[in-house]
Design a protein around this motif. Structure first.
Motif, PDB file in Angstrom:
ATOM      1  N   HIS A 206      35.278  41.133  42.570  1.00  0.00           N
ATOM      2  CA  HIS A 206      36.531  40.919  41.845  1.00  0.00           C
ATOM      3  C   HIS A 206      36.337  40.146  40.539  1.00  0.00           C
ATOM      4  O   HIS A 206      36.808  40.595  39.476  1.00  0.00           O
ATOM      5  N   PRO A 207      35.653  38.980  40.540  1.00  0.00           N
ATOM      6  CA  PRO A 207      35.496  38.237  39.285  1.00  0.00           C
ATOM      7  C   PRO A 207      34.786  39.048  38.199  1.00  0.00           C
ATOM      8  O   PRO A 207      35.176  39.005  37.025  1.00  0.00           O
ATOM      9  N   THR A 208      33.761  39.786  38.587  1.00  0.00           N
ATOM     10  CA  THR A 208      33.028  40.592  37.604  1.00  0.00           C
ATOM     11  C   THR A 208      33.912  41.688  37.027  1.00  0.00           C
ATOM     12  O   THR A 208      33.904  41.947  35.815  1.00  0.00           O
TER      13      THR A 208
ATOM     14  N   LYS B 126      45.202  42.940  29.912  1.00  0.00           N
ATOM     15  CA  LYS B 126      45.777  41.691  30.404  1.00  0.00           C
ATOM     16  C   LYS B 126      46.180  41.823  31.867  1.00  0.00           C
ATOM     17  O   LYS B 126      46.711  42.848  32.292  1.00  0.00           O
TER      18      LYS B 126
ATOM     19  N   VAL C  42      37.216  41.696  36.843  1.00  0.00           N
ATOM     20  CA  VAL C  42      38.245  41.080  36.001  1.00  0.00           C
ATOM     21  C   VAL C  42      37.679  40.774  34.610  1.00  0.00           C
ATOM     22  O   VAL C  42      38.339  40.980  33.590  1.00  0.00           O
ATOM     23  N   LYS C  43      36.450  40.301  34.557  1.00  0.00           N
ATOM     24  CA  LYS C  43      35.805  40.042  33.264  1.00  0.00           C
ATOM     25  C   LYS C  43      35.680  41.333  32.452  1.00  0.00           C
ATOM     26  O   LYS C  43      35.854  41.330  31.224  1.00  0.00           O
ATOM     27  N   LYS C  44      35.373  42.435  33.134  1.00  0.00           N
ATOM     28  CA  LYS C  44      35.288  43.727  32.454  1.00  0.00           C
ATOM     29  C   LYS C  44      36.645  44.098  31.854  1.00  0.00           C
ATOM     30  O   LYS C  44      36.730  44.545  30.697  1.00  0.00           O
TER      31      LYS C  44
ATOM     32  N   GLU D 218      39.126  42.126  31.008  1.00  0.00           N
ATOM     33  CA  GLU D 218      39.458  41.226  29.895  1.00  0.00           C
ATOM     34  C   GLU D 218      38.631  41.562  28.659  1.00  0.00           C
ATOM     35  O   GLU D 218      39.132  41.493  27.525  1.00  0.00           O
ATOM     36  N   ALA D 219      37.371  41.955  28.847  1.00  0.00           N
ATOM     37  CA  ALA D 219      36.530  42.359  27.719  1.00  0.00           C
ATOM     38  C   ALA D 219      37.071  43.617  27.042  1.00  0.00           C
ATOM     39  O   ALA D 219      36.887  43.821  25.841  1.00  0.00           O
TER      40      ALA D 219
END
Length: 264
Positions: free
Chosen positions: A215-217, A228, A219-221, A223-224
């Motif tokens: 999930h964190p990885t 939003k 979400v970073k994708k 946002e990159a």
């Protein structure tokens, strides 16, 4: 045989080959970006009636955190969403309907009728298609999840195909000369609508969902890519990590790293 199921009043079944056998009631394997099809979430006005319907159609029930969820191969179906009440079916919203595959439409129709499921005939007398009427006038399913059909203005379809392919690591292509995006466990299809359709949120089919491996990885994708989040990621009582986004056309999408599930 494919089951294209409309999420207002029925489930349509279309012809397509499917090997018989006890397919696993779980998502398909993750793709290269850690994504697979996960679920769709209805706001059921009669959870017990829908549980009976989906069980009669071959679904398995489990109760993560005490909430009823039906399991079919490649998709989970959530039956309730807190105290929210769905207003309006899927027809008229961006996600017009979702689809499934069965091995034989006529055999499945006979089986469902014998189990007390109301089945409506296919369009134009087609024997490879049928509709299943649910208590909420929403949807239902047979053996395996197959597709989700978005209805968009013609000028938006190419943009949407590119967005879904990029965001979810999907493969853009065509089916019957119409644009599609393939992801593990589902095909996203796009159909021309005369005008922009209503957002899915708080319709009977409130949102669709993708499972992610990390999930964190992921979400970073997002946002990159300038996408939003609708809300910060959070961990639910059942151990799932979730957040939501809304696509540019109004489809609410849940992103979930799913804790192990146990079938009751």
């Amino acid at each position: 045989m494919k089951t294209a199921l409309k999420t207002t009043a029925f489930a349509a079944l279309l012809l397509a080959p499917l090997a018989a056998g006890p397919a696993a009631a779980q998502p398909a394997p993750f793709n290269e970006v850690g994504v697979t099809w996960g679920h769709w979430h209805i706001i059921s006005k009669d959870v017990e009636a829908n549980k009976k319907l989906f069980i009669a159609m071959g679904g398995k029930l489990y109760m993560p955190g005490g909430a009823p969820v039906m399991m079919f191969p490649h998709v989970y179906i959530n039956l309730s969403l807190g105290q929210e009440k769905g207003d309006g079916g899927s027809q008229g919203s961006v996600v017009n309907h979702v689809g499934f595959i069965v091995n034989n439409v006529q055999e499945r129709v006979a089986q469902w009728k014998a189990a007390g499921v109301t089945v409506l005939p296919g369009g134009n007398g087609r024997l490879d298609q049928a509709y299943v009427e649910t208590p909420d006038k929403t949807q239902s399913m047979p053996i395996r999840h197959e597709h989700v059909h978005l209805f968009l203005p013609e000028a938006e379809i190419a943009k949407a195909q590119a967005w879904y392919a990029k965001t979810w690591g999907g493969k853009a292509g065509t089916r019957n000369n119409a644009p599609v995006v393939d992801v593990p466990g589902a095909q996203i299809r796009f159909n021309k609508a005369d005008k922009a359709q209503a957002p899915t949120r708080q319709r009977v089919l409130d949102h669709i969902g993708f499972d992610v491996k990390d999930h964190p990885t992921f979400v970073k994708k997002l946002e990159a890519d300038g996408i939003k989040l609708d809300e910060p990621p959070r961990k639910g009582g059942n151990g799932n990590v979730i957040t939501y986004i809304t696509d540019p056309w109004g489809t609410r999408i849940e992103i979930i790293e799913r804790a192990p599930v146990t079938v009751n």
